[in-house]
Design an enzyme around this catalytic site. Structure first.
Site, short mmCIF file in Angstrom:
data_model
loop_
_atom_site.label_atom_id
_atom_site.label_comp_id
_atom_site.label_asym_id
_atom_site.label_seq_id
_atom_site.Cartn_x
_atom_site.Cartn_y
_atom_site.Cartn_z
CD GLU A 121 21.71 61.90 21.34
OE1 GLU A 121 22.57 62.29 22.20
OE2 GLU A 121 20.38 62.47 22.39
CB ALA A 262 29.87 66.34 25.28
CG ASN A 265 28.07 57.80 23.21
OD1 ASN A 265 27.75 57.42 22.36
ND2 ASN A 265 29.65 58.18 22.88
CD GLU A 298 27.93 65.32 27.35
OE1 GLU A 298 27.43 64.66 27.26
OE2 GLU A 298 27.45 66.09 26.16
CD GLU A 320 20.29 66.25 25.52
OE1 GLU A 320 20.98 67.26 25.89
OE2 GLU A 320 20.74 65.92 24.58
N1 TRP Z 1 23.62 63.90 23.34
C1 TRP Z 1 24.14 64.49 23.49
C2 TRP Z 1 24.00 65.66 24.02
O1 TRP Z 1 23.62 67.60 24.60
C3 TRP Z 1 24.49 65.81 20.96
C4 TRP Z 1 24.42 65.06 20.90
C5 TRP Z 1 23.23 64.77 20.08
C6 TRP Z 1 24.94 64.91 19.96
N2 TRP Z 1 23.82 64.49 18.94
C7 TRP Z 1 24.59 64.54 18.53
C8 TRP Z 1 26.85 65.13 19.63
C9 TRP Z 1 26.05 64.55 17.62
C10 TRP Z 1 27.32 65.07 18.92
C11 TRP Z 1 27.20 64.58 17.72
O2 TRP Z 1 24.54 65.66 25.47
ZN ZN Z 2 22.56 66.41 26.79
#
Ligand code: TRP
Ligand code: ZN
Length: 851
Positions: A121, A262, A265, A298, A320
């Site tokens: 991501e 974090a 996935n 998460e 989010e």
């Molecule tokens: N989706 C993750 C969360 O908020 C955050 C996230 C987005 C992330 N890009 C990232 C985490 C890059 C680590 C590295 O839970």
């Molecule tokens: Zn998140």
């Protein structure tokens, strides 16, 4: 110069191809990892041109429907691959080679210590293979991982393990299959040699889920709190939202090199070790709280994010904002709801409001993006959560739950928009949310102005509330929003309290309340029911009445903060202003009030920080803010000295809990102001039973620049030299030092063998802590603080653009400072802009600030 193109929400087009299955084979190697990507692709329209995203890849081979393509049959560029798919159903096989060892950006496949690990991501999958790297393309993934058996006994990916075996040359393989179609950003792979903590959870649907937490060898004893937190999260989501886990295994891997907190996935979360590892000796109470909150966040994404995901990245707040709201509600249920809420509001006021006033201000659903990584912001996350919370307030828990149920009924397995979410909420509750949707498209923090009148004749108490959002560069026109406002009317004589929920839906509205013999005292914006600023002139006496008599704990706390803020600004205007004794008395009452929760007392006594005051100043003059804060602190420390000492001793003598430790820490920070108590600070450190207590002493010694500080810091370093996460705390404390030789010391810190810009936690612990938590030196009138940050950003620009773009934040606000500082801050931005390899991440932010 990297190609810098801006993408717009309004340009969204549905994908013209569908990828139904992906078969990946990874042959792992430090610098030459081989990736085979076999995709079943269906053409959905007349357009035969398939565009795949790909960056930093070496293309080895392309095979379409069994035939290898020659270079003339596709167009290859820095950003992707274009080829023609004349058939409707196709099998496309792409082989690439990548270099994980030298991937310091930590996006795609990289090494964290000895382990291989991925971060996809938002748009990192395109650094692994050519793909339609967008969240509305959802495929079923099967992943075969091949690596040396001895070095990498554990080979992990999403879903369930379906095959494994030995191979020649000391290698082995494991194959994983994830039955849930998902976008590429949720793909993950980890290979390493970890210690494993195993447990299990039986879901409400009767599924037995294996829970596995992988940590670096030797850290098993620090993984138990994370495991407990995971089980609590699973339980809570079943109880509160009726949501159960949907695979037979849930894995969490903790790594030391990670850009953010974090990543959710599917079935294989990857965590910054900071949000997994905790024991009493190494982690503070705050760390414990944060580990639990991030584990929950998460885990909650499995439904809000994974089962229902985003149509495009402009919709990021769909997952989010909602998931932050869910983790905040969880934390509130696990701990004190009031203290949790106060801490959420502090973050919002100190950081999100500033972002919303900065050149990077954007709505929670941004309309244009150059680098998506720049939009994982306080606005999308925290303000996004406030927007969900406002719907929760307007609808009530029961209707909100109905809305959530309808959302999953409609959209499970799909990639959808913020509008889809709000429509589900509106349809399930019959509440008109059409005006409310404006919160998604308008940036800036609204200001509510309140006027009250009391008519002695008719005994009517009347309030008029008007709203104004100041125009921003990107959005000159602003419109009224739908704002839920909780108020309490306190009858000064009887103490009776009446609560109301008001809905402001136009520029200005009037409400009348009858039946008061005298003017009631109004506690405005209960629970911080909307992310707004408030201008409401209330006397000190009224604020003190609210502190003592409001039912709403948030309002009690907020009234105290208003008092503090009021006098800080008086002191900014006039450093010799005589502070009133009444202020002391109000906080004496707080300290001696037996009915008041211990942790709440700590919150009550905590002064607003530099950032929050700066955000409310017309022109920021750093010394004036720092001096005012110090003067107020000194005044309170003197006036409350006996009460502080008593409260401190009470905390230390009884049973110690996170609550007593938080109050003891705050008391100590005041007590440290006076020389008579300096020995107490040292004693607190020496007698410290855990990291919370040790750190409270070190913080007090650092902030007050006590002479004992150096020896305590040396002792701490000796003890923790080999414990990375604890040494991050040490680096932060060093960055916050107040002495005259700070800049020389910073230079020495950068040169240490255990300092590296390649590790984001370490880089943030020194550079971030310095520029955010050491305003005295960061804003040094010589400009050396700005230079220090500028120099480090120049290096980080090539090492890790994502981290660089986060750390640049304090420089972007240069326009709010007095002219001299403004010029020096701006000079650093100008210097960075002239770099010939400036990353997209920094380009976008620097351009926003300078143009
Ligand atoms: N989706 C993750 C969360 O908020 C955050 C996230 C987005 C992330 N890009 C990232 C985490 C890059 C680590 C590295 O839970
Ligand atoms: Zn998140």
């Amino acid at each position: 110069m990297t190609q810098s193109t801006t993408r717009y929400l309004s340009d969204y087009k549905a994908p013209e191809f569908q990828i139904s299955t992906v078969n990946l084979t990874f042959s792992l190697n430090d610098t030459e990892t081989h990736v085979v990507n076999e995709m079943a692709i269906k053409r959905l329209t007349e357009n035969t041109q398939l565009q795949l995203d790909g960056e930093h890849l070496t293309l080895l081979k392309v095979t379409l429907n069994g035939e290898q393509l020659s270079a003339a049959q596709y167009q290859l560029s820095e950003t992707g691959l274009i080829l023609s798919l004349p058939e409707e159903d196709n099998v496309l096989v792409i082989e690439t080679q990548i270099d994980p060892l030298n991937n310091t950006a930590l996006e795609g496949l990289f090494k964290s210590g000895d382990a291989f690990c991925t971060q996809c991501e938002a748009e990192g999958f395109r650094r692994i293979t050519y793909y339609m790297d967008r969240p509305d393309v959802m495929a079923t993934f099967t992943t075969k991982v091949i690596a040396e058996q001895e070095q990498f006994p554990q080979l992990l990916s999403n879903g369930n393990k379906v095959d494994s075996g030995q191979l020649d040359g000391g290698k082995h393989f494991v194959t994983w299959h994830d039955p849930y179609p998902k976008p590429a950003y949720l793909f993950a792979l980890v290979a390493g040699d970890f210690d494993l903590l195993s447990d299990s959870f039986k879901t409400s649907e009767g599924r037995n889920v294996a829970l596995e937490i992988f940590v670096d060898k030797g850290n098993l004893s620090k993984a138990h709190h994370a495991m407990t937190s995971l089980k609590k999260s699973m339980q809570w989501d079943e109880e509160v939202f009726g949501l159960a886990y949907d695979l037979d295994i849930y894995m969490i891997v903790a790594v030391d090199f990670f850009n953010m907190g974090a990543m959710e996935n599917k079935g294989l979360n990857v965590f910054n070790s900071k949000y997994v590892l905790a024991n009493e000796d190494t982690a503070t109470d705050t760390d414990y709280f944060n580990v639990e909150a991030v584990i929950a966040h998460e885990y909650f994404h499995n439904w809000t994010g994974n089962r229902v995901t985003c149509r495009d990245w402009f919709q990021l707040s769909l997952k989010e904002g909602l998931t932050v709201f869910r983790d905040q509600q969880f934390s509130a249920d696990m701990h004190s709801a009031a203290v949790t809420r106060i801490q959420n509001v502090r973050v919002l006021r100190a950081h999100q409001f500033a972002e919303d006033a900065s050149p990077m201000a954007h709505p929670i659903r941004p309309e244009k993006v150059m680098e998506m990584n720049n939009f994982y912001t306080l606005t999308v996350y925290e303000k996004g959560s406030e927007v969900i919370r406002m719907m929760h307030t307007l609808l009530g828990q029961e209707n909100f739950r109905k809305g959530m149920d309808l959302y999953f009924e409609r959209f499970d397995g799909m990639a959808v928009t913020c509008d889809d979410f709000v429509n589900a909420m509106a349809d399930a509750s019959n509440k008109d949310l059409s005006l409310f949707k404006r919160w998604y498209s308008q940036s800036g923090t609204p200001m509510l102005s309140v006027n009250e009148t009391f008519d002695d004749g008719s005994k009517a108490y009347k309030i008029e509330v008007s709203q104004l959002t100041e125009s921003t560069k990107q959005q000159p026109e602003k419109y009224p929003l739908h704002i839920p406002i909780k108020v309490e009317l306190i009858n000064g004589s009887t103490g009776a309290v009446e609560a109301h929920l008001l809905e402001l839906t136009s520029e200005s509205q009037v409400w009348t309340f009858d039946g008061y013999e005298e003017k009631p005292v109004m506690a405005f914006l209960g629970d911080f029911s909307a992310p707004v600023k408030v201008s409401f002139e209330q006397s000190d006496d009224e604020l003190i009445t609210i502190m003592q008599k409001a039912n709403n704990t948030f309002c009690q706390w907020d009234a105290g903060q208003k008092l503090f803020t009021r006098y800080i600004f008086r002191l900014i205007e006039d450093p010799n202003y005589q502070l009133p004794e009444q202020l002391i008395n109000a906080f004496k009452d707080v300290l001696s009030n037996e009915a008041l929760d211990t942790a709440l007392k700590a919150e009550q006594l905590t002064l607003p920080g530099f950032g929050e005051i700066a955000d409310n100043a017309k022109v920021i003059e750093p010394e004036k803010i720092i001096d005012a804060l110090n003067t107020l602190k000194q005044f309170l420390a003197n006036g409350l000295s006996e009460h502080l000492l008593t409260a401190y001793r009470n905390c230390q003598s009884g049973e110690r809990t996170p609550q007593t430790r938080s109050l003891a820490s705050v008391c100590l920070s005041y007590l440290a102001v006076n020389a008579a108590n300096h020995e107490l600070v040292e004693a607190h450190y020496q007698a410290g039973e855990n990291m919370t207590e040790n750190l409270a002493a070190l913080n007090a010694a650092t902030n007050q620049g006590l002479s004992v500080r150096d020896s305590l810091m040396a002792d701490f370093e000796r003890k923790w030299l080999d414990t990375t996460l604890v040494m991050d705390k040490w680096f932060s404390l060093q960055a916050m030092q107040q002495g005259d030789d700070t800049f020389e010391n910073l230079k020495a810190l950068l040169a240490r063998e255990d300092f590296s810009l390649n590790n984001p936690n370490r880089a943030r612990s020194l550079i971030g802590a310095f520029s955010m938590n050491n305003p005295k030196h960061f804003h040094c009138s010589t400009g050396r603080g700005y230079e220090f940050l500028g120099d480090q950003l120049e290096k980080l620009n090539t090492i890790n653009p994502q981290v660089a773009a986060r750390l640049i934040t304090p420089l972007l606000a240069f326009k709010q400072y007095e002219p001299k500082r403004q010029a020096m801050m701006k000079a650093q931005l100008v210097k960075l802009r002239s770099l010939d390899n400036l990353s997209k991440d920094l380009t976008e932010k620097i351009n926003a600030a300078l143009d």
